[in-house]
Design a protein around this motif. Structure first.
Motif, PDB file in Angstrom:
ATOM      1  N   MET A   1       7.469  85.483 -17.230  1.00 14.83           N
ATOM      2  CA  MET A   1       8.924  85.334 -17.241  1.00 14.83           C
ATOM      3  C   MET A   1       9.280  84.028 -17.924  1.00 14.83           C
ATOM      4  O   MET A   1       8.765  82.965 -17.565  1.00 14.83           O
ATOM      5  N   ASN A   2      10.147  84.100 -18.921  1.00 10.15           N
ATOM      6  CA  ASN A   2      10.523  82.924 -19.702  1.00 10.15           C
ATOM      7  C   ASN A   2      12.004  82.636 -19.497  1.00 10.15           C
ATOM      8  O   ASN A   2      12.868  83.281 -20.066  1.00 10.15           O
ATOM      9  N   LEU A   3      12.305  81.647 -18.624  1.00 12.09           N
ATOM     10  CA  LEU A   3      13.684  81.259 -18.348  1.00 12.09           C
ATOM     11  C   LEU A   3      13.875  79.812 -18.783  1.00 12.09           C
ATOM     12  O   LEU A   3      13.085  78.940 -18.406  1.00 12.09           O
ATOM     13  N   ASN A   4      14.900  79.557 -19.586  1.00 14.10           N
ATOM     14  CA  ASN A   4      15.165  78.173 -19.951  1.00 14.10           C
ATOM     15  C   ASN A   4      16.343  77.636 -19.147  1.00 14.10           C
ATOM     16  O   ASN A   4      17.136  78.389 -18.571  1.00 14.10           O
ATOM     17  N   THR A   5      16.443  76.326 -19.106  1.00 11.73           N
ATOM     18  CA  THR A   5      17.471  75.699 -18.274  1.00 11.73           C
ATOM     19  C   THR A   5      18.879  76.034 -18.754  1.00 11.73           C
ATOM     20  O   THR A   5      19.808  76.091 -17.948  1.00 11.73           O
ATOM     21  N   GLN A   6      19.044  76.275 -20.055  1.00 14.52           N
ATOM     22  CA  GLN A   6      20.365  76.621 -20.569  1.00 14.52           C
ATOM     23  C   GLN A   6      20.860  77.930 -19.971  1.00 14.52           C
ATOM     24  O   GLN A   6      22.022  78.061 -19.578  1.00 14.52           O
ATOM     25  N   HIS A   7      19.952  78.906 -19.867  1.00 19.18           N
ATOM     26  CA  HIS A   7      20.326  80.184 -19.277  1.00 19.18           C
ATOM     27  C   HIS A   7      20.649  80.037 -17.794  1.00 19.18           C
ATOM     28  O   HIS A   7      21.544  80.709 -17.278  1.00 19.18           O
ATOM     29  N   LEU A   8      19.916  79.161 -17.118  1.00 17.44           N
ATOM     30  CA  LEU A   8      20.206  78.916 -15.704  1.00 17.44           C
ATOM     31  C   LEU A   8      21.602  78.317 -15.538  1.00 17.44           C
ATOM     32  O   LEU A   8      22.337  78.664 -14.614  1.00 17.44           O
ATOM     33  N   LEU A   9      21.970  77.428 -16.439  1.00 21.23           N
ATOM     34  CA  LEU A   9      23.314  76.858 -16.404  1.00 21.23           C
ATOM     35  C   LEU A   9      24.379  77.934 -16.603  1.00 21.23           C
ATOM     36  O   LEU A   9      25.440  77.900 -15.979  1.00 21.23           O
ATOM     37  N   TYR A  10      24.083  78.873 -17.490  1.00 24.11           N
ATOM     38  CA  TYR A  10      25.005  79.978 -17.720  1.00 24.11           C
ATOM     39  C   TYR A  10      25.223  80.789 -16.434  1.00 24.11           C
ATOM     40  O   TYR A  10      26.354  81.162 -16.088  1.00 24.11           O
ATOM     41  N   LEU A  11      24.126  81.054 -15.723  1.00 24.60           N
ATOM     42  CA  LEU A  11      24.226  81.830 -14.491  1.00 24.60           C
ATOM     43  C   LEU A  11      24.989  81.051 -13.422  1.00 24.60           C
ATOM     44  O   LEU A  11      25.720  81.644 -12.613  1.00 24.60           O
ATOM     45  N   MET A  12      24.812  79.730 -13.403  1.00 22.24           N
ATOM     46  CA  MET A  12      25.560  78.900 -12.458  1.00 22.24           C
ATOM     47  C   MET A  12      27.066  79.029 -12.695  1.00 22.24           C
ATOM     48  O   MET A  12      27.859  79.063 -11.766  1.00 22.24           O
ATOM     49  N   ILE A  14      28.606  81.633 -14.050  1.00 21.05           N
ATOM     50  CA  ILE A  14      29.036  82.962 -13.588  1.00 21.05           C
ATOM     51  C   ILE A  14      29.242  82.933 -12.077  1.00 21.05           C
ATOM     52  O   ILE A  14      30.228  83.460 -11.554  1.00 21.05           O
ATOM     53  N   GLU A  15      28.323  82.299 -11.364  1.00 18.24           N
ATOM     54  CA  GLU A  15      28.457  82.205  -9.910  1.00 18.24           C
ATOM     55  C   GLU A  15      29.710  81.429  -9.534  1.00 18.24           C
ATOM     56  O   GLU A  15      30.430  81.805  -8.609  1.00 18.24           O
ATOM     57  N   ARG A  16      29.985  80.338 -10.241  1.00 18.99           N
ATOM     58  CA  ARG A  16      31.129  79.488  -9.904  1.00 18.99           C
ATOM     59  C   ARG A  16      32.451  80.200 -10.147  1.00 18.99           C
ATOM     60  O   ARG A  16      33.363  80.119  -9.332  1.00 18.99           O
ATOM     61  N   THR A  17      32.556  80.908 -11.280  1.00 20.14           N
ATOM     62  CA  THR A  17      33.825  81.544 -11.643  1.00 20.14           C
ATOM     63  C   THR A  17      33.973  82.939 -11.074  1.00 20.14           C
ATOM     64  O   THR A  17      35.086  83.479 -11.027  1.00 20.14           O
ATOM     65  N   ARG A  18      32.845  83.545 -10.653  1.00 17.44           N
ATOM     66  CA  ARG A  18      32.845  84.932 -10.168  1.00 17.44           C
ATOM     67  C   ARG A  18      33.343  85.890 -11.251  1.00 17.44           C
ATOM     68  O   ARG A  18      33.897  86.942 -10.968  1.00 17.44           O
ATOM     69  N   SER A  19      33.133  85.502 -12.514  1.00 19.96           N
ATOM     70  CA  SER A  19      33.614  86.330 -13.622  1.00 19.96           C
ATOM     71  C   SER A  19      32.774  86.052 -14.864  1.00 19.96           C
ATOM     72  O   SER A  19      32.635  84.901 -15.271  1.00 19.96           O
ATOM     73  N   ILE A  20      32.224  87.106 -15.472  1.00 22.98           N
ATOM     74  CA  ILE A  20      31.428  86.935 -16.684  1.00 22.98           C
ATOM     75  C   ILE A  20      32.327  86.529 -17.846  1.00 22.98           C
ATOM     76  O   ILE A  20      31.982  85.644 -18.641  1.00 22.98           O
ATOM     77  N   SER A  21      33.498  87.142 -17.941  1.00 24.58           N
ATOM     78  CA  SER A  21      34.406  86.821 -19.053  1.00 24.58           C
ATOM     79  C   SER A  21      34.908  85.386 -18.949  1.00 24.58           C
ATOM     80  O   SER A  21      34.980  84.669 -19.955  1.00 24.58           O
ATOM     81  N   GLN A  22      35.268  84.945 -17.737  1.00 26.26           N
ATOM     82  CA  GLN A  22      35.750  83.577 -17.576  1.00 26.26           C
ATOM     83  C   GLN A  22      34.633  82.566 -17.813  1.00 26.26           C
ATOM     84  O   GLN A  22      34.832  81.518 -18.422  1.00 26.26           O
ATOM     85  N   ALA A  23      33.433  82.899 -17.345  1.00 23.25           N
ATOM     86  CA  ALA A  23      32.286  82.015 -17.572  1.00 23.25           C
ATOM     87  C   ALA A  23      32.014  81.887 -19.062  1.00 23.25           C
ATOM     88  O   ALA A  23      31.738  80.785 -19.561  1.00 23.25           O
ATOM     89  N   ALA A  24      32.082  82.998 -19.790  1.00 19.74           N
ATOM     90  CA  ALA A  24      31.860  82.968 -21.239  1.00 19.74           C
ATOM     91  C   ALA A  24      32.893  82.079 -21.926  1.00 19.74           C
ATOM     92  O   ALA A  24      32.567  81.288 -22.819  1.00 19.74           O
ATOM     93  N   ALA A  25      34.152  82.191 -21.503  1.00 17.86           N
ATOM     94  CA  ALA A  25      35.210  81.361 -22.089  1.00 17.86           C
ATOM     95  C   ALA A  25      34.964  79.886 -21.800  1.00 17.86           C
ATOM     96  O   ALA A  25      35.115  79.030 -22.677  1.00 17.86           O
ATOM     97  N   ASN A  26      34.561  79.570 -20.560  1.00 19.80           N
ATOM     98  CA  ASN A  26      34.312  78.176 -20.194  1.00 19.80           C
ATOM     99  C   ASN A  26      33.122  77.599 -20.942  1.00 19.80           C
ATOM    100  O   ASN A  26      33.069  76.393 -21.207  1.00 19.80           O
ATOM    101  N   LEU A  27      32.159  78.463 -21.265  1.00 15.86           N
ATOM    102  CA  LEU A  27      30.941  78.018 -21.943  1.00 15.86           C
ATOM    103  C   LEU A  27      31.054  78.098 -23.466  1.00 15.86           C
ATOM    104  O   LEU A  27      30.094  77.780 -24.174  1.00 15.86           O
TER     105      LEU A  27
END
Length: 292
Positions: A1-12, A14-27
């Motif tokens: 399994m290859n996970l980088n820290t950038q992807h982990l930040l992305y998932l954080m 999504i968890e914070r906003t409870r929305s994939i679209s909002q997380a994408a906009a913020n990122l």
């Protein structure tokens, strides 16, 4: 399994906003790209991290465990980076405050008294106490001042303990009534709740709070908006912390105590004791613990 820290930040996010679209906009990334990263991560893990609900997405049971470990990984990675001379951040300042004139003023006074050859890299956020605890847990901030009603003392003490946060009680305060100097009740030395019944209230809180019996109100958390509404709606009123007299005079407002007493709040300083905070943040802890 290859996970980088950038992807982990992305998932954080999504968890914070409870929305994939909002997380994408913020990122500042596309939603398809973020959805692909989430799918690839879940495929590598062998279980879904999030599940969809009517109110957005939320972590699954295994997803919560994964995200908890991910937060620890990101924190440890940050600590390792700080060991290098090119990545040390003595001037970093990441704090969260309640929506408060007083604590913003104390923060301003602290920063004005700080000197640093590198300047100050500051991010100051304002939010309600539950969001502040989430930001501390996710590493978005290192120190937070939270404010909550007395009745929630046990709840926030428990939440801080669950997240392994230190919670230091500061001062307690009682809210008073803020009015335009043109308000019919402005001349009263104190005001009863019965006298307020027919006047519209500015509700200083987020709209997701449970509805109350009060239907004659306007929800707003922005302080400038509150001042402008009080000036433009001379019959409105607002429950607020004790405000400095120069501010009241400049805004042509008055503040009066309530005859029955106002709602009482507890202020508290919250931080992660094992976190390698910067010198600026450490000094802020000492400053607020003395002044708060």
């Amino acid at each position: 399994m290859n996970l980088n820290t950038q992807h982990l930040l992305y998932l954080m996010e999504i968890e914070r906003t409870r929305s994939i679209s909002q997380a994408a906009a913020n990122l500042y990334t596309g939603q398809p790209n973020l959805s692909r990263i989430l799918r690839d991560t879940e495929a590598a893990l062998g279980f879904p991290v999030f599940e969809r609900t009517r109110k957005g997405v939320r972590p699954t049971q295994k997803g919560e465990q994964f995200l908890s470990h991910a937060r620890n990984i990101l924190r440890e990675a940050e600590f390792v980076e700080r060991l290098g001379p090119n990545n040390a951040q003595p001037n970093r300042f990441r704090v969260c405050l309640p929506r408060s004139y007083r604590f913003l003023e104390l923060t301003k006074q602290y920063l004005c008294g700080c000197t640093s050859e590198q300047g100050i890299d500051a991010v100051i956020r304002e939010c309600h106490p539950r969001q502040a605890l989430e930001m501390l847990s996710s590493g978005l901030v290192e120190v937070a001042v939270i404010r909550y009603s007395f009745v929630y003392q046990d709840y926030f003490s428990e939440q801080a303990q669950i997240r392994k946060l230190s919670l230091l009680l500061l001062n307690r305060e009682e809210y008073q009534i803020v009015l335009s100097h043109r308000h019919p009740l402005a001349g009263n030395p104190q005001i009863s709740k019965a006298e307020l019944h027919t006047y519209p209230e500015l509700l200083h809180r987020d709209t997701f709070y449970p509805e109350t019996d009060n239907r004659n109100g306007l929800y707003t958390v922005d302080r400038l908006t509150q001042l402008q509404l009080l000036q433009g709606l001379p019959n409105a009123y607002l429950w607020q912390e004790v405000l400095p007299e120069p501010l009241l005079c400049a805004a042509k407002l008055v503040q009066r105590p309530c005859a029955e007493g106002g709602m009482r709040y507890q202020n508290a300083l919250v931080y992660k004791p094992q976190c390698a905070i910067s010198k600026l943040e450490s000094g802020f802890l000492d400053w607020i613990s003395q002044k708060g």
